[in-house]
Structures are given as C-alpha cells and as structure tokens.
Enzyme design. Sequence first.
Site, mmCIF file in Angstrom:
data_model
loop_
_atom_site.group_PDB
_atom_site.id
_atom_site.type_symbol
_atom_site.label_atom_id
_atom_site.label_comp_id
_atom_site.label_asym_id
_atom_site.label_seq_id
_atom_site.Cartn_x
_atom_site.Cartn_y
_atom_site.Cartn_z
ATOM 1 N N GLY A 95 0.790 -1.226 0.000
ATOM 2 C CA GLY A 95 0.000 0.000 0.000
ATOM 3 C C GLY A 95 0.817 1.267 0.000
ATOM 4 C CB CYS A 119 1.843 3.206 9.493
ATOM 5 S SG CYS A 119 1.469 1.875 8.341
ATOM 6 C CG HIS A 153 0.213 -6.666 4.852
ATOM 7 N ND1 HIS A 153 -0.005 -6.262 6.147
ATOM 8 C CD2 HIS A 153 0.533 -5.550 4.161
ATOM 9 C CE1 HIS A 153 0.170 -4.944 6.236
ATOM 10 N NE2 HIS A 153 0.501 -4.496 5.043
ATOM 11 C CD GLN A 203 -7.198 -0.818 7.017
ATOM 12 O OE1 GLN A 203 -7.884 -1.778 7.335
ATOM 13 N NE2 GLN A 203 -5.929 -0.688 7.389
ATOM 14 C CG ASN A 234 -5.583 4.235 8.592
ATOM 15 O OD1 ASN A 234 -5.999 5.283 8.082
ATOM 16 N ND2 ASN A 234 -4.465 4.195 9.293
#
Length: 380
Positions: A69, A324, A201, A178, A149
């Site tokens: 992403g 993140c 993932h 997402q 997210n």
Amino acid sequence: MIYFDNAATTQVYPEVLRTYTEVATKVWGNPSSLHNLGSQASRILEASRKQIADLLGKKTTEIFFTSGGTEGDNWVMKGVAFERAHLGRHIIVSSIEHPAVKESALWLQSQGFEIDLAPVTKTGFVDMEKLASLLRPDTILVSIMAANNEIGSIQPIREISQLLADRPTISFHVDAVQALGKMPIADYLTERVDFATFSGHKFHSVRGVGFIYAKEGKKISPLLTGGGQESDKRSTTENVAGIAATAKALRLVMDKFDAGQKQLLAMKQIIHDELASYPDVTIFSQIEDFLPNILTFGIKNVRGEVTVHAFENHQIYISTTSACSSKAGKPAGTLISMGVHPKLAQTAVRISLDEDNDMGQVEQFLTIFKQIYNQTQKVR
C-alpha cells in the site's frame, strides 16, 4: 491468544501459504526469461493478474503489481502529479489520509505543487461542501481513502465521483487498502475512480505484495525504470510466488464476503453496545457508515498504549489506531482532524476484527475489558 489487530496486518491463510510455497519451490524462473522456466513463471504471473482483474471487475491491463500500500500510494500520488503537471499543480487530499498519501502530498508541496487538505466532519467523514469549494481549474488530483484506517469511517466515494463527473482533467485516486473484503467493490471502485491502491497483507496474503488499479487510458509516470516489467511502469523482477498467493487470497476473501460481513457486524455490535454501557468510555467509531470490523474507543484518562499493554498481558492484541504511526506516541491524526481534544485522542485504541474471530473471543475480550476498566478506576 486473541488477535484483534487485523487492520494492521492479517494472518496468512494456510491455502495462500501453500500456493506461495509451491510456486516459489517449483517455478523459480524469472518471468522475463525466454526459456521454459521463465515462460512458466510468466504464465502464472499473467493468470494471477487476470484473476485479480476479474474479481474486481476490471481489465488485466489495468492491474500493476507493487510491494504494498505505501508504495502504491506513493506511486500514484507522485506519478500522477508529474504526469499531469502541464495541466496544473494543485492537489487535494483529505485531512485523514494514511501517511503514505499525506506525506507524499507534503513532499510534492516541496517540489512546487500546491496542496489543500479537505476537512472532515466531527464524525470523521469528508465534508462534501468544503471539498467542492477547494476544486480549482488547475486541480489535477484528488485523493480520498475508501475507508479510514483509524476509526473505520466509510468515505463518500460515490458522492465524490458525482462531484468530479464533469471534471475530466482531475484524476481521482482512492486508497482502498482497508476496504477490500470489508466493503462492496462498487462502493469504492466507481467508474469515475481512475486509480486505486491495494495491499495483500491486509487480506490474508503474504507481506511485500500489493497492486494498483489504473484505469485504461489514464497516464502515470513510471515508478521504476530499467527492465520494462509491468508494461514499463515498474521495472523490477516480479515476485511471482507472492503475486500468485495474493490472487489466491483475494479469491478466498471474496468467496467469504457475504457471510463475513454479517459475522463481523454482529461481533462489532456486541462490543459496541457493551462498551457504551461504561460511563468513562468514549466510542469514536459507530455502526452505520463505518467498516464492520473496526471499533475505536478510549478509557477516560488512560493513554492508549497503557490499554494496549494491559490487554497484551492477557494475550489479547489490539492497537493504538494506525500501526504505521503508533510507535511515535502521537494521538490519532484522524481524531485530531475531527476536532477531538488531544488528551482524549491519546486514549484511543483500535479493535479490528476478522472473519476468523468468533463470539467466544468477543466474550473473553469483554471480560478482560471489565477487569482493566475496574483497575483504572483511580486514574479515571
């Protein structure tokens, strides 16, 4: 162990891992090579591309493989900006975008582009009137995520598509990382969407594989130059095993979609209603117009990382909003954009469910939550 952090990453499905292992061990040729092993790899690569395109209802020529992403968002933001700079240098992104989009926009600003952040409402949705007011004759790119997210708010992609319907000079990018497997595809891949980003993932594939959708005829500058792979758009030897695994994962996720939606929503509703009964709990995610798997909440005066580690002591894994940026110790950027006070935003933690979770885990989570809540009484 109870894993409620699926928005950060998902467990690889056993079938997906078997596909990866089989391809990696039996078809290790470079798909650009002329010999038989290369041809085998090339056939698997293109069959995977076709399966992904068919599942999304798109053309094979519109699917380009990436490492995930973040790479996809960077590529679209920068590639479209430089490709269309002759038409203008104005870009709009929402104030609640993933850092891969927002930081790319800020980098483009340092390169001479003008960036506007579209504000959101107090409930976490892009303000359509204010977005419309930001559009200019020299706007070349609008980037709005399909679903947030951090809190799971589903953005009005259909409405934005209508807003941009008569503005063909503006490219419309949707970060759908997402959304895949959690929303109907038609809700975020409208005919007006020119580019979309995906990451394997997030839907039970292996790490290090993703793809972008780029509508046929829409130009984007190459990400990498050299060997001419991916129609000369991303020159590097393709991760054939990872790509085959990702195609398999997408098919499995789409097969489970209808039943999975009902299960996720039922689990989320129970958790939501139970947490809402506690006077010192703030719930930032709601049910309607939110993803069925994400629920973000906070305990009064208890920092998010404290709550995360308290659950971890019971082998229950949740997160402080975005994985993140969680280690930075900053309050959730989405909540700040919504006007939530920083002190309250710092309490936020995120549960993100998956179809593999069950009601027994939900009951165990709520039992442990009650213990943690009672233990924090003095702080509250």
